[in-house]
Design a protein around this motif. Structure first.
Motif, PDB file in Angstrom:
ATOM      1  N   SER A 184       1.880   0.765  -3.002  1.00 54.82           N
ATOM      2  CA  SER A 184       1.474  -0.008  -4.383  1.00 54.82           C
ATOM      3  C   SER A 184       0.821   0.546  -5.493  1.00 54.82           C
ATOM      4  O   SER A 184      -0.078   0.157  -6.005  1.00 54.82           O
ATOM      5  CB  SER A 184       0.598  -1.446  -4.277  1.00 54.82           C
ATOM      6  OG  SER A 184       0.796  -2.319  -5.030  1.00 54.82           O
ATOM      7  N   THR A 222       1.604  -8.871 -10.652  1.00 59.22           N
ATOM      8  CA  THR A 222       0.913  -9.141  -9.286  1.00 59.22           C
ATOM      9  C   THR A 222       0.756 -10.668  -9.628  1.00 59.22           C
ATOM     10  O   THR A 222       0.300 -11.200 -10.433  1.00 59.22           O
ATOM     11  CB  THR A 222      -0.283  -8.456  -9.461  1.00 59.22           C
ATOM     12  OG1 THR A 222       0.018  -7.020  -9.417  1.00 59.22           O
ATOM     13  CG2 THR A 222      -1.176  -8.840  -8.240  1.00 59.22           C
ATOM     14  N   ASN A 263       4.342  -6.620   7.655  1.00 64.85           N
ATOM     15  CA  ASN A 263       3.214  -5.722   7.332  1.00 64.85           C
ATOM     16  C   ASN A 263       1.897  -6.664   7.109  1.00 64.85           C
ATOM     17  O   ASN A 263       1.650  -7.695   6.557  1.00 64.85           O
ATOM     18  CB  ASN A 263       3.354  -5.294   5.611  1.00 64.85           C
ATOM     19  CG  ASN A 263       2.269  -4.321   5.038  1.00 64.85           C
ATOM     20  OD1 ASN A 263       1.361  -4.030   5.839  1.00 64.85           O
ATOM     21  ND2 ASN A 263       2.607  -3.730   3.984  1.00 64.85           N
ATOM     22  N   GLY A 305      -1.104  -5.222   7.171  1.00 64.16           N
ATOM     23  CA  GLY A 305      -2.207  -4.619   6.201  1.00 64.16           C
ATOM     24  C   GLY A 305      -2.207  -5.207   4.930  1.00 64.16           C
ATOM     25  O   GLY A 305      -2.202  -6.397   4.562  1.00 64.16           O
ATOM     26  N   THR A 306      -1.970  -4.120   3.909  1.00 64.55           N
ATOM     27  CA  THR A 306      -2.402  -4.640   2.359  1.00 64.55           C
ATOM     28  C   THR A 306      -1.420  -4.003   1.631  1.00 64.55           C
ATOM     29  O   THR A 306      -0.770  -3.053   2.164  1.00 64.55           O
ATOM     30  CB  THR A 306      -3.596  -4.192   1.857  1.00 64.55           C
ATOM     31  OG1 THR A 306      -3.697  -2.796   1.830  1.00 64.55           O
ATOM     32  CG2 THR A 306      -4.778  -4.769   2.669  1.00 64.55           C
ATOM     33  N   PRO A 307      -1.065  -4.259   0.308  1.00 69.65           N
ATOM     34  CA  PRO A 307      -0.130  -3.518  -0.432  1.00 69.65           C
ATOM     35  C   PRO A 307      -0.508  -2.216  -0.514  1.00 69.65           C
ATOM     36  O   PRO A 307       0.539  -1.294  -0.720  1.00 69.65           O
ATOM     37  CB  PRO A 307      -0.120  -4.486  -1.628  1.00 69.65           C
ATOM     38  CG  PRO A 307      -0.628  -5.708  -1.430  1.00 69.65           C
ATOM     39  CD  PRO A 307      -1.870  -5.452  -0.100  1.00 69.65           C
ATOM     40  N   GLU A 308      -1.674  -1.645  -0.649  1.00 69.25           N
ATOM     41  CA  GLU A 308      -2.074  -0.312  -0.699  1.00 69.25           C
ATOM     42  C   GLU A 308      -2.066   0.570   0.798  1.00 69.25           C
ATOM     43  O   GLU A 308      -1.849   1.738   0.733  1.00 69.25           O
ATOM     44  CB  GLU A 308      -3.474  -0.266  -0.941  1.00 69.25           C
ATOM     45  CG  GLU A 308      -3.444  -0.758  -2.930  1.00 69.25           C
ATOM     46  CD  GLU A 308      -3.492  -2.330  -2.815  1.00 69.25           C
ATOM     47  OE1 GLU A 308      -3.860  -3.026  -1.663  1.00 69.25           O
ATOM     48  OE2 GLU A 308      -3.214  -2.911  -4.024  1.00 69.25           O
ATOM     49  N   GLU A 309      -2.553  -0.167   1.668  1.00 68.58           N
ATOM     50  CA  GLU A 309      -2.744   0.434   2.989  1.00 68.58           C
ATOM     51  C   GLU A 309      -1.805  -0.343   4.230  1.00 68.58           C
ATOM     52  O   GLU A 309      -2.225  -1.359   4.629  1.00 68.58           O
ATOM     53  CB  GLU A 309      -4.040   0.466   3.182  1.00 68.58           C
ATOM     54  CG  GLU A 309      -4.804   1.432   2.586  1.00 68.58           C
ATOM     55  CD  GLU A 309      -6.309   1.467   3.021  1.00 68.58           C
ATOM     56  OE1 GLU A 309      -6.547   1.064   4.200  1.00 68.58           O
ATOM     57  OE2 GLU A 309      -6.942   2.148   2.310  1.00 68.58           O
ATOM     58  N   ASP A 353       3.461 -12.395   0.423  1.00 64.45           N
ATOM     59  CA  ASP A 353       2.104 -12.067   0.455  1.00 64.45           C
ATOM     60  C   ASP A 353       1.683 -11.006  -0.169  1.00 64.45           C
ATOM     61  O   ASP A 353       0.573 -10.289  -0.037  1.00 64.45           O
ATOM     62  CB  ASP A 353       1.578 -12.110   1.958  1.00 64.45           C
ATOM     63  CG  ASP A 353       2.291 -10.843   2.616  1.00 64.45           C
ATOM     64  OD1 ASP A 353       3.222 -10.172   2.248  1.00 64.45           O
ATOM     65  OD2 ASP A 353       1.736 -10.363   3.802  1.00 64.45           O
ATOM     66  N   ASP A 365       3.090  -7.787  -0.343  1.00 62.63           N
ATOM     67  CA  ASP A 365       3.035  -6.295   0.612  1.00 62.63           C
ATOM     68  C   ASP A 365       4.434  -6.314   1.032  1.00 62.63           C
ATOM     69  O   ASP A 365       5.270  -7.185   1.043  1.00 62.63           O
ATOM     70  CB  ASP A 365       2.064  -6.218   1.568  1.00 62.63           C
ATOM     71  CG  ASP A 365       2.054  -7.071   2.633  1.00 62.63           C
ATOM     72  OD1 ASP A 365       3.049  -7.433   2.808  1.00 62.63           O
ATOM     73  OD2 ASP A 365       0.953  -7.299   2.902  1.00 62.63           O
TER      74      ASP A 365
END
Length: 480
Positions: A133, A448, A210, A212-216, A188, A190
């Motif tokens: 992301s 977003t 996923n 995790g998160t959009p970044e990780e 969600d 991600d």
């Protein structure tokens, strides 16, 4: 030395005479030190496994001071022999070893597995997704060993730069081959992952959430047999019917030939998928094999179809709409490109953010070819530097995951309004409203928090002196 002796001469110990090295069939390097002098050679055997370097098979050594530090570095070409197939395969690598010693006492450390190209082994299946992301596309390659290689884009959306990071992204798929595709299956924010693959022609489809998160991202196996046993499973997620959820397509490859494009309609919604087989043969044609990819090639707001088959890519234009597609075969050899037999795993992506989709093709022997789109477009016209007319240009990327750029041009100082509407006609964002000077402009829309689906960018401009007006709309497809 056995077969394939490949000799080369170099003064490896800096004593002013040439020493002898040779590659060999088994992949090691043989070393003979010259104990004579520059006029009278006397080669004495030292080792058949120089510094433990073994590239597998068909080694070809070459020495060069590539970093200009006064000592010789080493490059070793290698072939690829597949014992199971009983044949020499048509691909190879060049390994790079840096000399961390000195001119008299060499000490080689491998720095690059393949100095010349990206090669993952066999049956490379490339796909792109902004997995972290950060506004640019990362590269994933499913391969014949059933793993997924991850190359992170550490560059930008305009200037990508890929660095290998993980050989087993998410998890190791079982059996044979891996065909990944990405999309937000649970709304969600991600990217989740669907992977097709299996043992021989007995394939299954797995779903990874996923967590995790959009970044990780952190992929967790959610379903290890989504659709039951299949014969081949080249996967692709796309909202083909414009209902704001992702549908699933499979290129099925039976052992006897006659591949079909299976369509699974998502009768759930953007937050909870439910794939139901709708059509066994979506375009009512048979191929061998069949690797489907979708992209809005003509920028008309709906998805067109690309099919990799054997040594070609077929292009089907969507002459219908984003809600009611109608795919018509337009090119049997897309862009006039023909490949070696079996080497066509296509992927369409605007990788350099120039508003022109580029072509990537995975090869049977593991490489990925890149074809840059050099078609002359609006952004290549010198007159666009000083606009002569109002213009709302094509947003990019489109489809997009998180954010997209919207370029536009003003020939005069103007009052400008740019707004975003959803498919129900409701305004969801005002991007700009006010007076702007003449010129070429770009602005970013960050979606977003909004759900996947079709949106519309409305651009209105009125000349401050003269009263000329301009009103235009562009479609935007948000895919999570």
């Amino acid at each position: 030395m056995g077969g394939y002796a490949t000799p080369t001469l170099v003064d490896i110990d800096n004593d002013n005479d040439y020493d002898l090295f040779s590659g060999a069939w088994e992949g090691e390097i043989w070393y003979y030190r010259n104990e004579g002098d520059s006029a009278n050679y006397d080669f004495v055997y030292v080792t058949d496994n120089y510094m433990g370097i073994d590239v597998g098979d068909h080694s070809v050594p070459y020495f060069c001071d590539i970093d200009d530090d006064g000592d010789y570095d080493l490059f070793v070409g290698k072939g690829n022999e597949d014992p199971a197939m009983g044949m020499i395969l048509g691909y190879g690598d060049v390994k790079y070893y840096e000399n961390v010693g000195d001119a008299q006492n060499a000490d080689f450390v491998m720095r690059r597995e393949n100095i010349c190209a990206l090669t993952v082994g066999k049956s490379a299946y490339p796909t792109f997704a902004d997995i972290d992301s950060d506004g640019d596309y990362d590269l994933f390659i499913g391969e014949g060993r059933a793993n997924i290689d991850f190359f992170r884009n550490i560059g930008t959306a305009d200037t990508p730069s890929f660095v290998f990071e993980d050989e087993f992204f998410g998890d190791t798929f079982y059996g044979y081959q891996a065909y990944p595709t990405f999309g937000d299956l649970d709304a969600d924010g991600d990217l989740d992952m669907i992977v097709g693959g299996g043992v021989g022609f007995m394939s299954q489809v797995e779903v990874y959430e996923n967590i995790g998160t959009p970044e990780e991202p952190e992929m967790e196996l959610e379903n290890d047999n989504l659709l039951g046993n299949l014969q081949g499973a080249f996967t692709e997620l796309v909202d083909i019917d414009g209902d704001n959820d992702l549908d699933l397509f499979l290129g099925e490859t039976p052992a006897g030939g006659g591949s079909r494009l299976r369509y699974y309609n998502n009768i759930g919604d953007s937050s909870r998928y439910n794939f139901i087989l709708d059509t066994v043969s979506y375009i009512n044609e048979y191929f061998y094999p069949l690797r489907p990819r979708f992209y809005d090639m003509d920028d008309d707001g709906d998805f067109d179809l690309f099919v990799g088959e054997g040594g070609r890519t077929l292009y089907y234009e969507n002459t219908g709409s984003a809600v009611n597609p109608n795919l018509v075969l337009t090119e049997e050899f897309f862009a006039g490109i023909e490949y070696e037999a079996g080497s066509c795993y296509p992927c369409i992506m605007d990788i350099d953010n120039d508003d022109k989709p580029d072509l990537f093709t995975g090869r049977l022997w593991g490489g990925v070819r890149y074809y840059h789109n050099v078609t002359v477009g609006v952004n290549d016209d010198p007159s666009s530097v000083n606009p002569t007319s109002f213009s709302l240009q094509t947003p990019y990327p489109n489809p997009f995951n998180a954010a997209t750029l919207i370029p536009y041009e003003l020939p005069y100082n103007s009052y400008v309004t740019i707004e975003i509407y959803n498919i129900l006609g409701q305004k969801v964002s005002t991007l700009t409203e006010g007076v702007l000077s003449a010129g070429s402009w770009k602005l970013s829309w960050d979606a977003t928090g909004l759900s996947s689906g079709l949106y519309f960018c409305r651009f209105k401009a009125e000349q401050l002196e003269g009263g000329k007006r301009y009103d235009a709309v562009r479609k935007l497809l948000l895919v999570r």
